[in-house]
Design a protein around this motif. Structure first.
Motif, PDB file in Angstrom:
ATOM      1  N   GLU A  13       1.185 -12.864   1.689  1.00 48.54           N
ATOM      2  CA  GLU A  13       0.805 -12.676   3.091  1.00 48.54           C
ATOM      3  C   GLU A  13       1.714 -11.652   3.757  1.00 48.54           C
ATOM      4  O   GLU A  13       1.259 -10.819   4.551  1.00 48.54           O
ATOM      5  N   TYR A  14       2.996 -11.717   3.446  1.00 44.88           N
ATOM      6  CA  TYR A  14       3.951 -10.767   4.002  1.00 44.88           C
ATOM      7  C   TYR A  14       3.601  -9.345   3.569  1.00 44.88           C
ATOM      8  O   TYR A  14       3.549  -8.419   4.384  1.00 44.88           O
ATOM      9  N   SER A  15       3.355  -9.163   2.271  1.00 45.56           N
ATOM     10  CA  SER A  15       3.067  -7.837   1.743  1.00 45.56           C
ATOM     11  C   SER A  15       1.775  -7.263   2.309  1.00 45.56           C
ATOM     12  O   SER A  15       1.649  -6.054   2.510  1.00 45.56           O
ATOM     13  N   SER A  16       0.801  -8.128   2.561  1.00 43.96           N
ATOM     14  CA  SER A  16      -0.488  -7.664   3.073  1.00 43.96           C
ATOM     15  C   SER A  16      -0.480  -7.468   4.583  1.00 43.96           C
ATOM     16  O   SER A  16      -1.435  -6.948   5.152  1.00 43.96           O
ATOM     17  N   GLY A  17       0.607  -7.921   5.246  1.00 41.94           N
ATOM     18  CA  GLY A  17       0.687  -7.785   6.685  1.00 41.94           C
ATOM     19  C   GLY A  17      -0.029  -8.869   7.452  1.00 41.94           C
ATOM     20  O   GLY A  17      -0.203  -8.764   8.670  1.00 41.94           O
ATOM     21  N   SER A  18      -0.445  -9.948   6.759  1.00 40.65           N
ATOM     22  CA  SER A  18      -1.198 -11.015   7.427  1.00 40.65           C
ATOM     23  C   SER A  18      -0.321 -12.194   7.846  1.00 40.65           C
ATOM     24  O   SER A  18      -0.806 -13.121   8.484  1.00 40.65           O
ATOM     25  N   LEU A  19       0.954 -12.174   7.474  1.00 36.75           N
ATOM     26  CA  LEU A  19       1.859 -13.249   7.870  1.00 36.75           C
ATOM     27  C   LEU A  19       2.237 -13.071   9.339  1.00 36.75           C
ATOM     28  O   LEU A  19       2.508 -11.955   9.779  1.00 36.75           O
ATOM     29  N   PRO A  20       2.267 -14.159  10.131  1.00 41.44           N
ATOM     30  CA  PRO A  20       2.653 -14.027  11.541  1.00 41.44           C
ATOM     31  C   PRO A  20       3.992 -13.304  11.695  1.00 41.44           C
ATOM     32  O   PRO A  20       4.901 -13.452  10.873  1.00 41.44           O
ATOM     33  N   TRP A  21       4.094 -12.534  12.776  1.00 41.46           N
ATOM     34  CA  TRP A  21       5.238 -11.664  13.005  1.00 41.46           C
ATOM     35  C   TRP A  21       6.573 -12.386  12.902  1.00 41.46           C
ATOM     36  O   TRP A  21       7.506 -11.921  12.247  1.00 41.46           O
ATOM     37  N   ALA A  22       6.700 -13.548  13.533  1.00 48.40           N
ATOM     38  CA  ALA A  22       7.986 -14.239  13.518  1.00 48.40           C
ATOM     39  C   ALA A  22       8.346 -14.698  12.100  1.00 48.40           C
ATOM     40  O   ALA A  22       9.500 -14.615  11.686  1.00 48.40           O
ATOM     41  N   PRO A  57     -12.828   2.050  -1.705  1.00 51.81           N
ATOM     42  CA  PRO A  57     -11.642   2.642  -1.073  1.00 51.81           C
ATOM     43  C   PRO A  57     -11.510   2.218   0.384  1.00 51.81           C
ATOM     44  O   PRO A  57     -12.480   2.169   1.123  1.00 51.81           O
ATOM     45  N   GLN A  58     -10.273   1.904   0.785  1.00 49.24           N
ATOM     46  CA  GLN A  58      -9.986   1.593   2.168  1.00 49.24           C
ATOM     47  C   GLN A  58      -8.496   1.786   2.409  1.00 49.24           C
ATOM     48  O   GLN A  58      -7.693   1.763   1.481  1.00 49.24           O
ATOM     49  N   THR A  59      -8.127   1.977   3.646  1.00 53.53           N
ATOM     50  CA  THR A  59      -6.733   2.203   4.005  1.00 53.53           C
ATOM     51  C   THR A  59      -6.046   0.881   4.243  1.00 53.53           C
ATOM     52  O   THR A  59      -6.565   0.024   4.953  1.00 53.53           O
ATOM     53  N   ILE A  60      -4.882   0.695   3.649  1.00 53.47           N
ATOM     54  CA  ILE A  60      -4.121  -0.534   3.837  1.00 53.47           C
ATOM     55  C   ILE A  60      -2.633  -0.222   3.888  1.00 53.47           C
ATOM     56  O   ILE A  60      -2.158   0.655   3.159  1.00 53.47           O
ATOM     57  N   ASP A  61      -1.939  -0.878   4.735  1.00 54.26           N
ATOM     58  CA  ASP A  61      -0.490  -0.705   4.870  1.00 54.26           C
ATOM     59  C   ASP A  61       0.186  -1.964   4.370  1.00 54.26           C
ATOM     60  O   ASP A  61       0.064  -3.022   4.964  1.00 54.26           O
ATOM     61  N   THR A  62       0.904  -1.850   3.264  1.00 54.62           N
ATOM     62  CA  THR A  62       1.550  -3.029   2.685  1.00 54.62           C
ATOM     63  C   THR A  62       3.043  -3.083   2.971  1.00 54.62           C
ATOM     64  O   THR A  62       3.721  -3.961   2.480  1.00 54.62           O
ATOM     65  N   ASP A  63       3.552  -2.129   3.779  1.00 53.07           N
ATOM     66  CA  ASP A  63       4.980  -2.118   4.045  1.00 53.07           C
ATOM     67  C   ASP A  63       5.266  -2.968   5.274  1.00 53.07           C
ATOM     68  O   ASP A  63       5.365  -2.486   6.396  1.00 53.07           O
ATOM     69  N   ALA A  64       5.423  -4.278   5.066  1.00 53.85           N
ATOM     70  CA  ALA A  64       5.620  -5.192   6.193  1.00 53.85           C
ATOM     71  C   ALA A  64       6.953  -4.951   6.878  1.00 53.85           C
ATOM     72  O   ALA A  64       7.067  -5.144   8.093  1.00 53.85           O
ATOM     73  N   PHE A  65       7.961  -4.534   6.130  1.00 55.01           N
ATOM     74  CA  PHE A  65       9.255  -4.280   6.755  1.00 55.01           C
ATOM     75  C   PHE A  65       9.155  -3.149   7.771  1.00 55.01           C
ATOM     76  O   PHE A  65       9.703  -3.221   8.865  1.00 55.01           O
TER      77      PHE A  65
END
Length: 236
Positions: A13-22, A57-65
Motif C-alpha cells: 500500500e505504501y509503495s502504491s501510494g494508497s496507504l493513508p498519509w499519516a 499502459p498507465q502512469t503511476i507514481d510509486t515513490d511514496a517517500f
C-alpha cells in the motif's frame, strides 16, 4: 537489530501510494532505519512493475517517500502564498520564520522524514501525561489520525492501556519492553483494538517513539476511571 516490521500488505500500500498519509509517515521513518524493509519494498516494486508491464499502459507514481516530502513542502508553500496575498491586500503578515533548530539531544538523530517534518514547525511543546511519559503532538496535514512523539523517561513505566483503534509505533531512540517483547530503534509495531500492554523504558536512556493512532487509548485498571475522561484525540 530491528525485529519488528510492517507486513507486506502495508508495504505494498505504501509503495502504491494508497496507504493513508499519516501511516505512510510511520512506514517511511521505518524504511530509513531498516535495510531489510527497503530491500523488501524494492522487491514488491519489481513485482508490481512486472504486473504493470502486462497490463494496459498507465502512469503511476510509486515513490511514496517523495510524496511525503511533497506534502510537507506543499504545506509550507501554501503558508508562504497566503502571506503574500495578505501583504498585497494590505493585511498584516507574520515575519518569515527560519527553520526551527531543535537543541534537545533526543532529536539529534531522527530519520530524514521526521527531521524535515519538525524543522519547519514551531518548537515542540511537550505535555506531561504522567511522571514517566511526555507527549508532543505533530501537525501533518491530515484529519484522520493523531501523530505524536511519545517520550518515556529512563526506566519509566507507562500506565497499562487498551487500544480503541489501530496504533502504529516506530521506535526512534532508545528502547522499551512490554509483556510481548523488547522493541529497539527502528522497530515497527502495530496494535489493534483490544490489544492491552504496558510499555516500560530501559534504565540506560530515554525512549522516543513516533505514534500514529486512529482513536484515543483507554487506560485500564483502577486508574482508568479517573484518567480516561481527560484523554483527548486531535488529528492534525
Amino acid at each position: 537489530m530491528i525485529r519488528h516490521h510492517p507486513d507486506n500488505n502495508m508495504l505494498l500500500e505504501y509503495s502504491s501510494g494508497s496507504l493513508p498519509w499519516a501511516m505512510s509517515l510511520a512506514v517511511s521513518a521505518h524504511l530509513q532505519l531498516c535495510p531489510q524493509c527497503r530491500q523488501q519494498r524494492e522487491s514488491l516494486n519489481d513485482i508490481g512493475g512486472a504486473l504493470l508491464s502486462e497490463s494496459a499502459p498507465q502512469t503511476i507514481d510509486t515513490d511514496a517517500f517523495s510524496k511525503l516530502m511533497g506534502r510537507i513542502d506543499a504545506a509550507e508553500q501554501q503558508t508562504r502564498e497566503e502571506e503574500r496575498l495578505a501583504g498585497e491586500m494590505g493585511e498584516p503578515t507574520a515575519r518569515p520564520q527560519r527553520p526551527v533548530r531543535h537543541t534537545d539531544p533526543i532529536l539529534s538523530d531522527l530519520p530524514k522524514v521526521i527531521r524535515k517534518l519538525i524543522s519547519r514547525r514551531e518548537p515542540l511543546k511537550w505535555k506531561r501525561v504522567s511522571n514517566a511519559l511526555r507527549t508532543s503532538r505533530l501537525t501533518t496535514g491530515q484529519d484522520r489520525y493523531e501523530v505524536a512523539f511519545q517520550r518515556i523517561c529512563r526506566g519509566g513505566q507507562v500506565a497499562e492501556h487498551d487500544h480503541r483503534g489501530r496504533e502504529v509505533t516506530v521506535v526512534l531512540v532508545g528502547s522499551f519492553s512490554d509483556a510481548d517483547g523488547v522493541y529497539r530503534r527502528g522497530d515497527f509495531l502495530v496494535r489493534e483494538p483490544g490489544d492491552v500492554h504496558r510499555p516500560i523504558a530501559t534504565q540506560d536512556q530515554e525512549c522516543l517513539c513516533l505514534s500514529v493512532v486512529e482513536a484515543p487509548v483507554k487506560v485500564t485498571g483502577l486508574l482508568g476511571w479517573l484518567v480516561n475522561p481527560f484523554l483527548s484525540f486531535r488529528p492534525a
